[in-house]
Design an enzyme around this catalytic site. Sequence first.
Site, PDB file in Angstrom:
ATOM      1  N   ASP A 199      -6.455   1.739   5.184  1.00 23.36           N
ATOM      2  CA  ASP A 199      -5.229   1.237   5.801  1.00 23.36           C
ATOM      3  C   ASP A 199      -4.011   1.742   5.030  1.00 23.36           C
ATOM      4  O   ASP A 199      -2.876   1.558   5.457  1.00 23.36           O
ATOM      5  CB  ASP A 199      -5.231  -0.278   5.902  1.00 23.36           C
ATOM      6  CG  ASP A 199      -5.383  -0.984   4.560  1.00 23.36           C
ATOM      7  OD1 ASP A 199      -5.495  -0.292   3.528  1.00 23.36           O
ATOM      8  OD2 ASP A 199      -5.403  -2.231   4.543  1.00 23.36           O
ATOM      9  N   SER A 200      -4.275   2.425   3.906  1.00 23.96           N
ATOM     10  CA  SER A 200      -3.205   3.126   3.189  1.00 23.96           C
ATOM     11  C   SER A 200      -2.587   4.225   4.029  1.00 23.96           C
ATOM     12  O   SER A 200      -1.544   4.784   3.664  1.00 23.96           O
ATOM     13  CB  SER A 200      -3.733   3.705   1.878  1.00 23.96           C
ATOM     14  OG  SER A 200      -4.917   4.461   2.092  1.00 23.96           O
ATOM     15  N   ASP A 251     -11.276   1.271   6.838  1.00 27.24           N
ATOM     16  CA  ASP A 251     -10.700  -0.043   6.569  1.00 27.24           C
ATOM     17  C   ASP A 251     -10.521  -0.834   7.857  1.00 27.24           C
ATOM     18  O   ASP A 251     -10.070  -0.280   8.878  1.00 27.24           O
ATOM     19  CB  ASP A 251      -9.320   0.116   5.913  1.00 27.24           C
ATOM     20  CG  ASP A 251      -9.364  -0.085   4.413  1.00 27.24           C
ATOM     21  OD1 ASP A 251     -10.230  -0.826   3.924  1.00 27.24           O
ATOM     22  OD2 ASP A 251      -8.521   0.519   3.724  1.00 27.24           O
ATOM     23  N   LYS A 281     -14.696  -1.461   5.657  1.00 24.37           N
ATOM     24  CA  LYS A 281     -14.282  -2.178   4.446  1.00 24.37           C
ATOM     25  C   LYS A 281     -13.311  -3.289   4.818  1.00 24.37           C
ATOM     26  O   LYS A 281     -12.467  -3.096   5.698  1.00 24.37           O
ATOM     27  CB  LYS A 281     -13.605  -1.228   3.451  1.00 24.37           C
ATOM     28  CG  LYS A 281     -13.178  -1.920   2.142  1.00 24.37           C
ATOM     29  CD  LYS A 281     -12.711  -0.917   1.102  1.00 24.37           C
ATOM     30  CE  LYS A 281     -11.335  -0.359   1.369  1.00 24.37           C
ATOM     31  NZ  LYS A 281     -10.279  -1.405   1.268  1.00 24.37           N
ATOM     32  N   GLU A 318     -11.026  -6.804   3.017  1.00 28.01           N
ATOM     33  CA  GLU A 318     -10.526  -7.405   1.784  1.00 28.01           C
ATOM     34  C   GLU A 318     -10.880  -8.881   1.717  1.00 28.01           C
ATOM     35  O   GLU A 318     -10.910  -9.574   2.733  1.00 28.01           O
ATOM     36  CB  GLU A 318      -9.006  -7.237   1.689  1.00 28.01           C
ATOM     37  CG  GLU A 318      -8.561  -5.785   1.597  1.00 28.01           C
ATOM     38  CD  GLU A 318      -7.054  -5.628   1.469  1.00 28.01           C
ATOM     39  OE1 GLU A 318      -6.591  -4.476   1.430  1.00 28.01           O
ATOM     40  OE2 GLU A 318      -6.344  -6.660   1.403  1.00 28.01           O
ATOM     41  N   GLU A 347      -9.876  -3.646  -7.377  1.00 30.67           N
ATOM     42  CA  GLU A 347      -8.569  -3.025  -7.582  1.00 30.67           C
ATOM     43  C   GLU A 347      -7.737  -3.840  -8.564  1.00 30.67           C
ATOM     44  O   GLU A 347      -7.584  -5.050  -8.408  1.00 30.67           O
ATOM     45  CB  GLU A 347      -7.827  -2.878  -6.257  1.00 30.67           C
ATOM     46  CG  GLU A 347      -6.482  -2.195  -6.390  1.00 30.67           C
ATOM     47  CD  GLU A 347      -5.850  -1.816  -5.054  1.00 30.67           C
ATOM     48  OE1 GLU A 347      -4.699  -1.320  -5.065  1.00 30.67           O
ATOM     49  OE2 GLU A 347      -6.500  -2.016  -4.007  1.00 30.67           O
TER      50      GLU A 347
END
Length: 322
Positions: free
Chosen positions: A102-103, A141, A171, A173, A239
């Site tokens: 998502d970066s 993501d 992925k 979070e 992270e």
Amino acid sequence: MPEAAHSNQFTSTPDTDTNGNVTAAGSTPAGGNATAGAASAEQPAPYGGPASAPAAPPRRIRTLDLIKAKAEGRRWAMLTSYDQYTSALFEQAGVEALLVGDSAANNVYGHATTLPVTVDELIPLARAVASATSRALIVADLPFGSYEVSDEQAVAAAVRFMKEAGVHAVKLEGGARMASRIKAITTAGIPVMAHMGFTPQAEHNLGGYKVQGRGDAGGALLDDARAVAEAGAFSVVMEMVPSGLAGQVTAELTIPTVGIGAGADCDAQVLVWQDMAGLRTGKAPRFVKRYADLHSVLTEAVGTYVDEVKSGVFPEPERSFD
């Protein structure tokens, strides 16, 4: 490093039957043709053919390969990628896993944070990366807003990435609070990579970009790691976590840990490729190492192009048609 230096780490030779036909990895049935209209193995073309049999395509790295690598003490590398050219190049250089992160919100679409990017915006990028590679494991993501509401919402988003983009894992979070999401997605047959510590999608709730897990908070992060592993995650990104704590998590879990600002004891490392290659300028996070200066290289190349266009040097006669 060239691909040849890494080609045996996560690949295997395809199985063949007694007639020499590829059976397992190549998915060619015994006695069948490798391609439609091609001569069979029993009846080769009468007037010659290739000097040697074509090489079998490289086997795609699986999540179990990465888990096995941890058990055998072999580290592996991961980078973000959002397009066909970088993904093919990174794979050739030996990167085992590629993250369509998502970066992309920051590095493709120009947003200040990862929050605005959507599933619809990430799927075309993920499809490009998956289509341009044949060996690397492709992870996508789940963006903010696509899995927080319910297990059903999370599964639906993950299914879209698998069906529409062709990725191999997703992925998300969050630690223990996301255990039910991870279990639901893996129960649906989709591998999940967890992400703990600093979670960019929750930056407002965390009070900004801060190291997570210091002091008494370390116990909670360790509990989160245990929870996501028990829920079925095949690996976990950590992270901006203290290196000692990250090492403790890595030693306890049987699934691989992927560090980004979490020290050298993790089983793997991941970086945003624009940071790693020096395309992004300005102050970088402490954990970023710039392995090149692509910003300067491209600036010089584009500047030369502009000068040649304005002066009439480009296009030269040999680049024109009669």
